[in-house]
Design an enzyme around this catalytic site. Structure first.
Site, short mmCIF file in Angstrom:
data_model
loop_
_atom_site.label_atom_id
_atom_site.label_comp_id
_atom_site.label_asym_id
_atom_site.label_seq_id
_atom_site.Cartn_x
_atom_site.Cartn_y
_atom_site.Cartn_z
N SER A 1 0.82 -1.21 0.00
CA SER A 1 0.00 0.00 0.00
C SER A 1 0.86 1.27 0.00
O SER A 1 1.52 1.58 -0.99
CB SER A 1 -0.96 -0.03 1.20
OG SER A 1 -1.95 0.95 1.10
N ASP B 1 10.12 5.44 -10.32
CA ASP B 1 9.73 5.99 -11.61
C ASP B 1 10.47 7.27 -11.94
O ASP B 1 10.77 7.54 -13.11
CB ASP B 1 8.22 6.25 -11.64
CG ASP B 1 7.43 4.97 -11.94
OD1 ASP B 1 8.04 3.89 -11.92
OD2 ASP B 1 6.21 5.05 -12.17
N LYS C 1 -0.75 -4.35 -3.01
CA LYS C 1 -2.03 -3.75 -2.61
C LYS C 1 -2.11 -2.34 -3.18
O LYS C 1 -1.61 -1.39 -2.59
CB LYS C 1 -2.18 -3.72 -1.10
CG LYS C 1 -3.53 -3.15 -0.65
CD LYS C 1 -3.59 -2.98 0.85
CE LYS C 1 -4.89 -2.29 1.24
NZ LYS C 1 -4.94 -0.89 0.73
#
Length: 475
Positions: free
Chosen positions: A300, A311, A325
């Site tokens: 999460s 990224d 998740k």
């Protein structure tokens, strides 16, 4: 006489018109609601079953329990993370996310039905009262703990600030148990544990509660002073076995290490519900290289941080695939009746990759070998989001239980795009001794330029418009 007849027939005509209008309106109303007629029949069915259980079950059931379980069953059928919270569970959740409560300041676990002290938290009532690691607590206010669950025992130790409680303690080296009276005080859980590893700052984030961002900034400032800004080689951000927590704290922690760009996107049922969080100028690490450690227990909010830094090429992610998740749960209060936790959106990394049931793949895969005593005792296949029954499908994934219109059709000459297969989770074992921690030791060598690793996940392209920069229980 003629006047009387006229009045009678006029009244009869008006009554007929009124009746016809009423019938027409009722018909139109039924027609308008006909799509919901099946829903109302199902609600009637529920009412019939509820009344039959209340009247005919072998023992008189608790009406509140029946309703709560029915609500929870409805929500649990949606996905593993939607649920109903009773008023007590809702209060407990609020205490957990606040990261502060009235209590004693000890981390405890249960051993053979007895509460065992893992460690007292520094500068808390328990530490000041002399509670030590490995103490056994047998009674609370002269009532036996035996028979209580760990959660029930912890709840009894927590309570309003400035209220006393007496603990009966058994300690190795002392022949008899003894009582310790402690006055409860505000306990603040530090979600960030920090230390130096030579010229490298090590930050272990254990959860994302309301204190996490502030704790991290404070810890980072302290480590920079201790090591020296000119000698600081890099940062290890350890998110292993971090189950997640508050979305805004995940965004704030990511922002601590980013100067610009998207941090995370959340997409709901409708396109207009898409939201994106943007980083603001300011990097607490001042451009120093970062390694993020993840494993199968990173979920999460942890995956949001790892995905954002990966990224934007701000960090090298090392370890094993995360839990996967990638869904947002919104807490909806129900007044005095508790609250519901409802899945309302999915998370996406800055490069628009869904985390749900796929997780974050590390740039460098480093497996942590299990010790001999644990080999053969763990599940053969580590559990991740993709292995949870009824989990929310990842983007582009089809539910295998539902047939599609194209199945069995003639697709000759048609290019069929194969979606990435759902796969998440990995080993979540982390040794207590840093010198035996293979992933940590590799991260330290990597930051010092003493080790390199084969990249197993291609670096993600930065999103458009974004520039990439070069469990013990406390009480």
């Amino acid at each position: 006489m003629r006047k009387t007849d006229f009045v009678f027939w006029a009244f009869l005509t008006m009554t007929g018109l009124a009746g016809a209008t009423t019938v027409l309106n009722v018909t139109q109303t039924y027609s308008a609601n006909s799509p919901n007629s099946e829903l109302y029949r199902q609600l009637d069915l529920f009412g019939d079953v509820f009344e039959r259980v209340r009247s005919d079950y072998v023992e008189k059931p608790d009406d509140t329990m029946l309703i709560e379980n029915a609500i929870n069953g409805m929500l649990a059928a949606l996905d593993p993370h939607s649920s109903y919270m009773s008023p007590k569970n809702y209060r407990d959740m609020q205490v957990q996310t606040r990261g502060e409560f009235g209590g004693l300041g000890i981390e405890v676990t249960m051993e053979n039905g007895i509460v065992k002290v893992v460690a007292p938290i520094d500068d808390t009532p328990a530490s000041r009262a002399g509670i030590q690691a490995n103490d056994l607590i047998t009674h609370l206010d002269n009532e036996q703990i035996s028979g209580l669950t760990l959660e029930q025992a912890v709840e009894k130790m927590r309570g309003p600030v400035n209220t006393p409680i007496t603990l009966t303690v058994v300690r190795k080296g002392r022949d008899e148990a003894f009582d310790v009276k402690i006055v409860r005080d505000f306990i603040r859980i530090n979600a960030v544990k920090a230390r130096t590893e030579g010229d490298i700052a090590y930050l272990k984030v254990t959860t994302f509660n309301e204190q996490t961002h502030a704790n991290l900034v404070k810890a980072m400032d302290g480590l920079k002073k201790e090591i020296g800004p000119d000698k600081l080689r890099g940062i290890v951000l350890d998110l292993r076995n971090n189950p997640g927590g508050l979305l805004d704290q995940a965004i704030a922690v990511s922002d601590d290490f980013l100067d610009r760009g998207v941090i995370v996107l959340t997409k709901g049922r409708n396109n207009e519900e898409t939201q994106r969080a943007q980083a603001r100028p300011g990097d607490t690490a001042e451009g120093k290289p970062i390694v993020v450690l993840i494993n199968g227990g990173s979920a999460s909010a942890s995956e949001i941080v790892a995905g954002a830094l990966k990224d934007h090429k701000r960090a090298t992610v090392i370890g094993t695939r995360s839990f996967g998740k990638g869904s947002v749960q919104t807490i909806i209060p129900l007044g005095a009746n508790g609250a519901i936790r409802l899945t309302t959106a999915r998370y996406y990394t800055p490069s628009n990759r869904s985390i749900q049931a796929k997780g974050i793949d590390p740039d460098i895969v480093i497996e942590q070998e299990l010790p001999d005593e644990l080999k053969g005792k763990t599940a053969e296949k580590p559990r991740g989001e993709a292995s949870l029954r009824g989990h929310l499908r990842g983007e582009g994934e089809k539910d295998p239980a539902k047939a599609t219109e194209t199945e069995g059709a003639d697709t000759e000459g048609t290019e069929v795009k194969e979606e990435p297969k759902e796969e998440s989770g990995s080993s979540a074992y982390v040794p207590k001794e840093p010198e035996k921690d293979t992933q940590l030791q590799f991260a330290l060598k990597f930051l010092r330029g003493e080790a390199t690793g084969e990249t197993v996940a291609k670096p993600a392209m930065p999103p458009p418009g974004a520039e990439a920069s070069d469990k013990p229980v406390p009480n």
